[in-house]
Design a protein around this motif. Sequence first.
Motif, short mmCIF file in Angstrom:
data_model
loop_
_atom_site.label_atom_id
_atom_site.label_comp_id
_atom_site.label_asym_id
_atom_site.label_seq_id
_atom_site.Cartn_x
_atom_site.Cartn_y
_atom_site.Cartn_z
N ARG A 1 0.87 -1.11 -0.04
CA ARG A 1 0.01 0.13 0.13
C ARG A 1 0.91 1.07 0.14
NH1 ARG A 1 -5.17 1.73 0.88
NH2 ARG A 1 -5.88 -0.36 1.03
N ASN A 2 1.94 1.17 0.83
CA ASN A 2 2.82 2.43 0.75
C ASN A 2 4.09 2.09 0.42
OD1 ASN A 2 0.67 4.21 2.18
ND2 ASN A 2 1.21 2.84 3.95
N THR A 3 4.78 2.77 -0.31
CA THR A 3 6.11 2.64 -1.01
C THR A 3 7.21 3.18 0.20
OG1 THR A 3 5.44 2.66 -3.11
CG2 THR A 3 7.81 2.74 -2.69
N THR A 4 7.37 2.60 1.35
CA THR A 4 8.49 2.87 2.21
C THR A 4 9.67 2.03 2.27
OG1 THR A 4 7.63 1.56 4.09
CG2 THR A 4 6.71 3.49 3.65
N VAL A 5 10.67 2.46 2.80
CA VAL A 5 12.00 1.63 2.67
C VAL A 5 11.89 0.33 3.73
CG1 VAL A 5 14.43 1.38 3.69
CG2 VAL A 5 13.66 3.61 2.48
N THR A 6 11.03 0.50 4.83
CA THR A 6 10.73 -0.76 5.48
C THR A 6 9.95 -1.93 4.79
OG1 THR A 6 10.72 0.55 7.61
CG2 THR A 6 9.74 -1.64 7.80
N GLU A 7 8.87 -1.45 4.08
CA GLU A 7 7.91 -2.30 3.13
C GLU A 7 8.85 -2.78 2.14
OE1 GLU A 7 4.05 -2.16 2.59
OE2 GLU A 7 3.69 -0.51 3.84
N ILE A 8 9.74 -2.16 1.43
CA ILE A 8 10.45 -2.37 0.45
C ILE A 8 11.40 -3.76 0.85
CG2 ILE A 8 12.50 -1.90 -1.35
CD1 ILE A 8 10.72 0.73 -1.78
N PHE A 9 12.09 -3.47 1.93
CA PHE A 9 13.32 -4.45 2.42
C PHE A 9 12.61 -5.49 2.84
CE2 PHE A 9 16.29 -1.16 1.69
CZ PHE A 9 17.37 -1.58 1.43
N SER A 10 11.33 -5.44 3.56
CA SER A 10 10.78 -6.60 4.05
C SER A 10 9.94 -7.45 3.06
CB SER A 10 9.45 -6.17 5.00
OG SER A 10 9.86 -5.20 5.96
N ALA A 11 9.55 -6.89 2.02
CA ALA A 11 9.08 -7.59 0.77
C ALA A 11 10.13 -8.30 0.19
CB ALA A 11 8.32 -6.83 -0.12
N ILE A 12 11.20 -7.84 -0.05
CA ILE A 12 12.40 -8.27 -0.63
C ILE A 12 12.92 -9.63 0.18
CG2 ILE A 12 14.83 -8.13 -1.37
CD1 ILE A 12 14.16 -5.16 -2.16
N ALA A 13 12.89 -9.54 1.54
CA ALA A 13 13.54 -10.60 2.51
C ALA A 13 12.33 -11.65 2.34
CB ALA A 13 13.47 -10.12 3.86
N ASP A 14 11.01 -11.13 2.51
CA ASP A 14 10.10 -12.38 2.78
C ASP A 14 9.79 -13.07 1.57
OD1 ASP A 14 9.94 -11.20 5.46
OD2 ASP A 14 8.22 -10.30 5.03
N HIS A 15 9.73 -12.36 0.25
CA HIS A 15 9.25 -12.90 -0.96
C HIS A 15 10.45 -13.20 -2.08
CE1 HIS A 15 5.46 -12.29 1.12
NE2 HIS A 15 5.59 -10.80 1.16
N ARG A 16 11.48 -12.93 -1.55
CA ARG A 16 12.58 -13.17 -2.58
C ARG A 16 12.46 -12.31 -4.01
NH1 ARG A 16 16.53 -15.66 -0.39
NH2 ARG A 16 17.62 -15.70 -2.35
N VAL A 17 11.99 -11.04 -3.79
CA VAL A 17 11.70 -10.29 -5.08
C VAL A 17 12.97 -10.36 -5.85
CG1 VAL A 17 11.19 -7.68 -5.61
CG2 VAL A 17 10.30 -8.61 -3.65
N THR A 18 12.51 -10.33 -7.16
CA THR A 18 13.36 -10.51 -8.18
C THR A 18 13.59 -9.06 -9.21
OG1 THR A 18 12.05 -11.48 -9.82
CG2 THR A 18 13.54 -12.90 -8.51
N HIS A 19 12.29 -8.40 -9.18
CA HIS A 19 12.29 -7.09 -10.32
C HIS A 19 11.37 -6.04 -9.28
CE1 HIS A 19 13.34 -10.35 -12.85
NE2 HIS A 19 13.56 -9.33 -13.90
N LEU A 20 11.59 -4.73 -9.91
CA LEU A 20 10.84 -3.58 -9.43
C LEU A 20 11.13 -2.57 -10.04
CD1 LEU A 20 12.36 -1.30 -7.53
CD2 LEU A 20 12.50 -3.11 -5.67
N CYS A 21 10.07 -1.47 -10.32
CA CYS A 21 10.22 -0.32 -11.24
C CYS A 21 10.00 0.65 -10.15
CB CYS A 21 9.44 -0.15 -12.23
SG CYS A 21 9.60 -1.43 -13.71
#
Length: 565
Positions: free
Chosen positions: A249-269
């Motif tokens: 919902r909100n593009t914050t540093v905490t949410e970005i790094f949490s998502a990367i760690a939790d879901h092994r994000v491969t791409h973002l724009c």
Amino acid sequence: MEDLPKCAANFTALSPLSFLYRAAQVYADRASIIYGDLRFTWSQTKDRCRRVASSLSQYAGRGDVVSVVAPNVPALYEMHFAVPMAGTILNTINTRLDPRNIALILSHSQAKLLFVDYQFLPLAEQALTILNRETKPELVLIHDDPSHTSGDMMTYEDLVRRGDPQFEGLVPQDEWDSIALNYSSGTTSAPKGVVYSHRGAYLSSLAILLLWEMRREPVYLWTLPMFHCNGWTFTWALAARGGTNVCIRNTTVTEIFSAIADHRVTHLCCAPIVLNIIVNSEPQGTPAAPLASGVHILTGGAPLASPVESKIGDMGFNVSHAYGLTETSSPALACEWKSEWDGLPESHRGSLKGVDVLSLDSVDMKDPYTMLNVPRDGKSVGEFMLRGSGLMKGYLRDSSTTAEAFSGGWFHTGDVGVIHPDGYVEIKDHSKDVIISGGENISSVEVDSVLYTHPSVTEAAVVSLPHPYWGETPCAFVNTKEKIKEEEIISFCRDKLPHYMVPKVVKFMELPITSTGEIQKFLVRELAKKVSPTPSGKASKAISKQQRKSSDDDSNNYVVARPRL
């Protein structure tokens, strides 16, 4: 061979809706959407989209506009399929607009329905109060809680529950049928209604996948607003690759790094402003492991400072640059790397040149008056023009502006630049932003680029300032991490630019930007009208005492193909 006509067996209208149907078969049990604790598979997403489309068909007919004001939540993603599946046209509205501008969009688009996330319900209600229309669009509430009820107001989940999961959908009668309506962000002028076709969206989606070399089953983090050019068409493209959409919902540093760690994000724009936030606000103790395999970032919308790009790379992100406009639906240019560039200094690696994506037929630099090509010598300046199936259909209810944009059989971007012998395009500036000082043309973007190399500068915009002797002179508006003096910025530029290109005045302020990080230069130009054409006394005195050589070295001439996506 001319007696071999098209038929149902060998010709179907191109539409990104086909990506969803394929994903539901090939990737049926793979996660399609993740949002907090919520999970959907591609099979479930197709089911939900069919249900919503079935319900929508009771309220709107083929060709009607359905508007939505929402952040990057699952409902907004689903609507990219559900709305066109009902034969209607999706209009995603910038959540940062004020009620008056939203009312203007609703009036101009003649929207039949307005979906609104609960966070923006007061905004939408104010817009409807302002809207000068006898019949106003019906409100549909989007809420994170599927069981939420809101009195007499219909909810998105009501449409899901009531809908028919076997609804086949209304296929486009022609691939030229409209699929989406987007309003330009207004970085250089008033917003216009830009219309996309099913064909254009389909081809642009495939082109962006090839451009980014996106592998099968990527995990994509939605930091780029879906309301911006339909997420650069990644809303549709991810279905083609069976990707997982991680919504926040909100593009914050905490949410970005949490998502990367939790879901092994491969791409973002994202726009460079998001990268600035990541670099300057990196959470303490964030583990490096999630970035061990690298996260691919596609950026555009504003210049990216070299120090930021270097640090982002050290953190495990792989950054690619692209250029585009609302009218191109997705990136039109990309910096396709050449091995001979490997030895270039770090400061130039991300800011070279671009080539056209595969959904375009051709790109060129032309004289806008004669329509002749300028020489491919990397020096002769022309207007950047392009043509191809990824472009918009035109501007809604504005035939004269559409004809002007497409005059001569090319789309006129309004950007100026050069084309090199190898066909790579280098965007120098927007035509309105070229500064003519004493007969010399100054690329404001080139000066912007130098300002961004200053370690304290986070935002920069150089515009024309009227001058009693030179006619025009550069004026820099900058935002910095800490307080610095005007003379420091001017002296910094004099070390790196020809003297005539150096800003004569520097103003420190937070710059007006769009929701995607694009600096609104037309507003900055208005601010410049109130500025004196001479620097402060201290700055003027300091400069007069210093002797600095002008550098015309080629290393100062690399300019990124600056996106306006």
